[in-house]
Enzyme design. Structure first.
Site, PDB file in Angstrom:
ATOM      1  N   LYS A  30      32.531 -19.107  32.898  1.00 46.56           N
ATOM      2  CA  LYS A  30      32.294 -18.464  34.196  1.00 46.56           C
ATOM      3  C   LYS A  30      30.794 -18.342  34.436  1.00 46.56           C
ATOM      4  CE  LYS A  30      33.473 -14.159  36.663  1.00 46.56           C
ATOM      5  NZ  LYS A  30      34.151 -12.851  36.502  1.00 46.56           N
ATOM      6  N   SER A  64      37.520 -11.736  39.636  1.00 47.25           N
ATOM      7  CA  SER A  64      36.392 -12.582  39.979  1.00 47.25           C
ATOM      8  C   SER A  64      36.301 -13.866  39.169  1.00 47.25           C
ATOM      9  CB  SER A  64      35.095 -11.792  39.823  1.00 47.25           C
ATOM     10  OG  SER A  64      34.906 -11.380  38.474  1.00 47.25           O
ATOM     11  N   SER A 121      39.174  -8.652  36.510  1.00 43.05           N
ATOM     12  CA  SER A 121      38.684  -9.970  36.912  1.00 43.05           C
ATOM     13  C   SER A 121      39.125 -11.129  36.035  1.00 43.05           C
ATOM     14  CB  SER A 121      37.153  -9.964  37.001  1.00 43.05           C
ATOM     15  OG  SER A 121      36.740  -9.203  38.109  1.00 43.05           O
TER      16      SER A 121
END
Length: 460
Positions: free
Chosen positions: A80, A156, A180
């Site tokens: 990420k 996220s 997330s």
């Protein structure tokens, strides 16, 4: 022929060992898949094709010599774009972050993966600074659901979840400050684990403080256990990291659920309105737990929705994230982020400490709860994936992403391990997730129970 992009990390390592295929073949297949899905789903900020192939060639040579460099040697992984990865910019979904280097350091979890020979195929999308539960940003646009591109992938860690779901690498590193990892894993139909806080070291420290966890996002629980064995080791750069794990999470998978005391809370005591299709799929999966030998009781943890305290901590963190930005940089921020930054900047130190008090009391209540129950089971989310490009479902009347994530953020406040496992589908073909929560430091129980679900094939 075997589709190499559909294999788990455990299967890849076994195949390398037996000489059935090579890290170069697998990496090429994964990169081709990533390039194919990118135009429609938008899971990646950037792909690292040539470097990935270089890593794969070195791995292939190690396997040829019978000297693998680690437990994940040659396994493709994505990172990420919140976490540092040496040699590549970490832009955090923001136009306000300069891509200029040098980018010379790995985050602890990335460093552990590199030490074990993983092949890094790309950086995945995130909303700006990871601030919300869906994945769109001024930098990279909207990330879409792999099962229906008109829907959100969640966030996220939305790019990470979409990549795993579509075969663009079996392993992904995500971060979870309020759900997330679990939100996009649930929306995309994969496994995601938020480990106990500190189990996976984090550096640089998050502006959201000790709400923020790093965790694996994978095809199944066995891959997550393997990945946690690698990344869940101490790092001197994180002063709040835990010591060595008590044992191998992979080995602990074999324990099953027989005899475990499971509390099933379908709506946190009536506090959450859950869509019928979600409730039905979760209830059916809970019945399966009982059939596998768990002692299941319908019981609710004793707490009221801590959303106000969470907002105080989360919005204060957002304000801290952008505190050093110039006025021109603030102008290019996500408008929703600018709004919560304004709220967070108005909180006082006493407001913050009052929220910490709520957090500590919630932790005490959950600690007592887990004296009676090994696991708490809830829906991961009360809804399935909704329209892409919006923070809340259209027509919901909700203001912020926390309005539709009441099952996830409480367990960031308490720092407990929590995972999501896919247990069915709604009427529109979108995945439904079930959340497993254990007491702090009992990540093994979450992984064991999730592994039992996969072994029983609950979605079949």
């Amino acid at each position: 022929m075997t589709d190499l992009t559909e294999l788990t990390a455990v299967q890849l390592v076994d195949g390398y060992r037996k000489g059935e295929f090579s890290p170069v073949e697998v990496t090429r297949a994964v990169l081709e898949r990533a390039e194919r899905i990118q135009p429609e789903v938008n899971a990646f900020v950037r792909l690292t094709g040539e470097k990935a192939l270089e890593q794969a060639r070195r791995s292939e040579e190690r396997w040829r010599r019978g000297e693998p460099g680690g437990r994940l040697d040659g396994v493709p992984v994505t990172v990420k774009d919140i976490l540092l990865m040496r040699g590549h910019p970490t832009l955090r979904g923001s136009l306000a972050v300069s891509p200029d280097g040098p980018w010379e350091e790995d985050a602890p979890s990335v460093a552990r993966l590199r030490e074990h020979g993983a092949v890094f195929v790309g950086k995945t999308t995130t909303p700006e600074y990871g601030w919300k539960g869906v994945t769109d940003s001024p930098l990279s646009g909207v990330t879409r659901n792999p099962h229906d591109p008109s829907r959100t992938a969640g966030g996220s860690s939305g790019g990470a979840a979409a990549a795993v779901a579509l075969g663009a690498g079996p392993l992904a590193l995500g971060t979870d400050g309020g759900g997330s990892v679990r939100i996009p894993a649930s929306f995309c139909g994969i496994f995601g684990l938020k480990p106990t806080y500190g189990r996976v070291p984090l550096y640089p420290a998050s502006a959201f403080g000790t709400l923020a966890h790093v965790g694996p996002m994978t095809r199944d629980a066995a891959d997550a256990a393997l990945m946690l064995d690698v990344i869940g080791t101490p790092d001197a750069r994180d002063w709040s990291a835990l010591g060595p794990a008590p044992g191998s999470y992979s080995v602990a998978l074999s324990g099953g659920v027989r005899g475990l005391r499971v509390a099933y809370s379908p709506s946190l005591g009536g506090q959450v309105a859950v869509r019928p299709a979600v409730a039905t799929a979760v209830r059916r999966a809970v019945q399966r737990l009982a059939e596998l030998g768990a002692y299941v009781t319908e019981a609710d943890p004793d707490f009221a929705d801590p959303v106000d305290a969470f907002h105080t901590l989360w919005f204060s963190g957002a304000a801290r994230v952008v505190q050093g930005l110039r006025a021109a940089q603030r102008e290019v921020l996500d408008p929703g982020l600018r709004e919560v930054v304004g709220v967070g900047a108005r909180y006082s130190a006493l407001d913050y400490l009052a929220a910490v008090d709520v957090r500590m009391e919630l932790g005490r209540r959950m600690g007592r709860f887990h004296e009676a129950y090994d696991l708490l089971v809830t829906p991961t989310l009360p809804v399935t994936a909704f329209e892409a490009g919006v923070e809340v479902p259209v027509g919901s009347g909700q203001r912020r992403w926390t309005g539709w994530t009441p099952f996830t953020y409480p367990f960031n406040l308490t720092q407990q391990p929590a995972g999501t496992v896919p247990v069915g589908w709604d009427g529109g073909g979108l995945p439904v997730g079930l959340q497993l929560v254990a007491a702090r430091h009992r990540d093994d129980l979450v992984l064991r129970a999730a592994h039992a679900f996969y072994a029983a094939s609950p979605c079949q």
